[in-house]
Design a protein around this motif. Sequence first.
Motif, PDB file in Angstrom:
ATOM      1  N   UNK A 118      27.210  52.294  84.855  1.00 32.99           N
ATOM      2  CA  UNK A 118      26.225  52.626  85.878  1.00 32.99           C
ATOM      3  C   UNK A 118      25.122  53.424  85.195  1.00 32.99           C
ATOM      4  N   UNK A 119      23.929  52.856  85.176  1.00 33.25           N
ATOM      5  CA  UNK A 119      22.797  53.477  84.490  1.00 33.25           C
ATOM      6  C   UNK A 119      23.144  53.842  83.046  1.00 33.25           C
ATOM      7  N   UNK A 120      23.892  52.951  82.378  1.00 31.04           N
ATOM      8  CA  UNK A 120      24.244  53.142  80.980  1.00 31.04           C
ATOM      9  C   UNK A 120      25.433  54.047  80.728  1.00 31.04           C
ATOM     10  N   UNK A 121      26.002  54.634  81.777  1.00 31.80           N
ATOM     11  CA  UNK A 121      27.165  55.509  81.627  1.00 31.80           C
ATOM     12  C   UNK A 121      28.426  54.752  81.984  1.00 31.80           C
ATOM     13  N   UNK A 122      29.507  54.979  81.228  1.00 35.31           N
ATOM     14  CA  UNK A 122      30.788  54.347  81.532  1.00 35.31           C
ATOM     15  C   UNK A 122      31.294  54.864  82.868  1.00 35.31           C
ATOM     16  N   UNK A 123      31.449  53.946  83.809  1.00 31.79           N
ATOM     17  CA  UNK A 123      31.860  54.318  85.163  1.00 31.79           C
ATOM     18  C   UNK A 123      33.301  53.929  85.461  1.00 31.79           C
ATOM     19  N   UNK A 124      33.826  52.935  84.757  1.00 34.56           N
ATOM     20  CA  UNK A 124      35.186  52.493  85.017  1.00 34.56           C
ATOM     21  C   UNK A 124      35.532  51.278  84.186  1.00 34.56           C
ATOM     22  N   UNK A 125      36.724  50.752  84.437  1.00 36.08           N
ATOM     23  CA  UNK A 125      37.184  49.596  83.685  1.00 36.08           C
ATOM     24  C   UNK A 125      38.259  48.847  84.454  1.00 36.08           C
ATOM     25  N   UNK A 126      38.479  47.618  84.010  1.00 35.52           N
ATOM     26  CA  UNK A 126      39.606  46.822  84.474  1.00 35.52           C
ATOM     27  C   UNK A 126      40.258  46.219  83.234  1.00 35.52           C
ATOM     28  N   UNK A 127      41.568  46.357  83.135  1.00 35.81           N
ATOM     29  CA  UNK A 127      42.338  45.769  82.048  1.00 35.81           C
ATOM     30  C   UNK A 127      43.246  44.725  82.667  1.00 35.81           C
ATOM     31  N   UNK A 128      43.224  43.508  82.114  1.00 38.56           N
ATOM     32  CA  UNK A 128      43.972  42.408  82.712  1.00 38.56           C
ATOM     33  C   UNK A 128      44.503  41.478  81.638  1.00 38.56           C
ATOM     34  N   UNK A 129      45.465  40.642  82.035  1.00 33.13           N
ATOM     35  CA  UNK A 129      46.036  39.672  81.103  1.00 33.13           C
ATOM     36  C   UNK A 129      46.469  38.436  81.873  1.00 33.13           C
ATOM     37  N   UNK A 130      46.861  37.403  81.143  1.00 32.34           N
ATOM     38  CA  UNK A 130      47.279  36.143  81.752  1.00 32.34           C
ATOM     39  C   UNK A 130      48.763  36.225  82.103  1.00 32.34           C
ATOM     40  N   UNK A 131      49.075  35.849  83.326  1.00 32.79           N
ATOM     41  CA  UNK A 131      50.458  35.688  83.770  1.00 32.79           C
ATOM     42  C   UNK A 131      50.685  34.188  83.971  1.00 32.79           C
ATOM     43  N   UNK A 132      51.819  33.813  84.493  1.00 28.48           N
ATOM     44  CA  UNK A 132      52.078  32.398  84.739  1.00 28.48           C
ATOM     45  C   UNK A 132      52.961  32.229  85.959  1.00 28.48           C
ATOM     46  N   UNK A 133      52.625  31.260  86.797  1.00 29.89           N
ATOM     47  CA  UNK A 133      53.426  30.914  87.964  1.00 29.89           C
ATOM     48  C   UNK A 133      54.123  29.581  87.708  1.00 29.89           C
ATOM     49  N   UNK A 134      55.446  29.615  87.659  1.00 33.39           N
ATOM     50  CA  UNK A 134      56.184  28.357  87.492  1.00 33.39           C
ATOM     51  C   UNK A 134      56.071  27.497  88.743  1.00 33.39           C
TER      52      UNK A 134
END
Length: 163
Positions: A59-75
Amino acid sequence: MSHLSLRPATPADIPLILSLVRELAEYERLAHEAVGTAADLEAALFGARPAAEVVIAECDGQAAGFALFFVSFSTFLCKPGLYLEDLYVRPEFRGRGIGHRLMAHLAALAVERGYGRFEWSVLDWNAPAIAFYRRLGARPMDEWTVQRVDGQALHALAAQAGG
């Protein structure tokens, strides 16, 4: 009016991501469990076999947050899914739609990649987060309970592998 941008993390972001993870752990009352190092994080995100991805919200060049994610799998669907491990917006940036933008961005990634679902867990005491997720259209999976084997129990179970 502030400018919000989302971008994929780079190796130069490792100290920032680690700091955001530790802030999240503090908020979740789990700081004692946040023992990963910068080297661990760099290997997991940018090593030979990346295990996860991160999107940084600024936000306006400042780190405001993050999301960390990965691949899962549905059989059952026979398709991959996107699993959100962590979503965090710094307190001073909350209420500006940043969490919503991150979630919509991840949903769009899941659709673009042909994934069958987008899932995550939330602590049962975190009423603000639960209310936020309901507003996004998320539904609870009340019939499922998360199970975990870690630490000494993980090593003990692994020792039973034989072979």
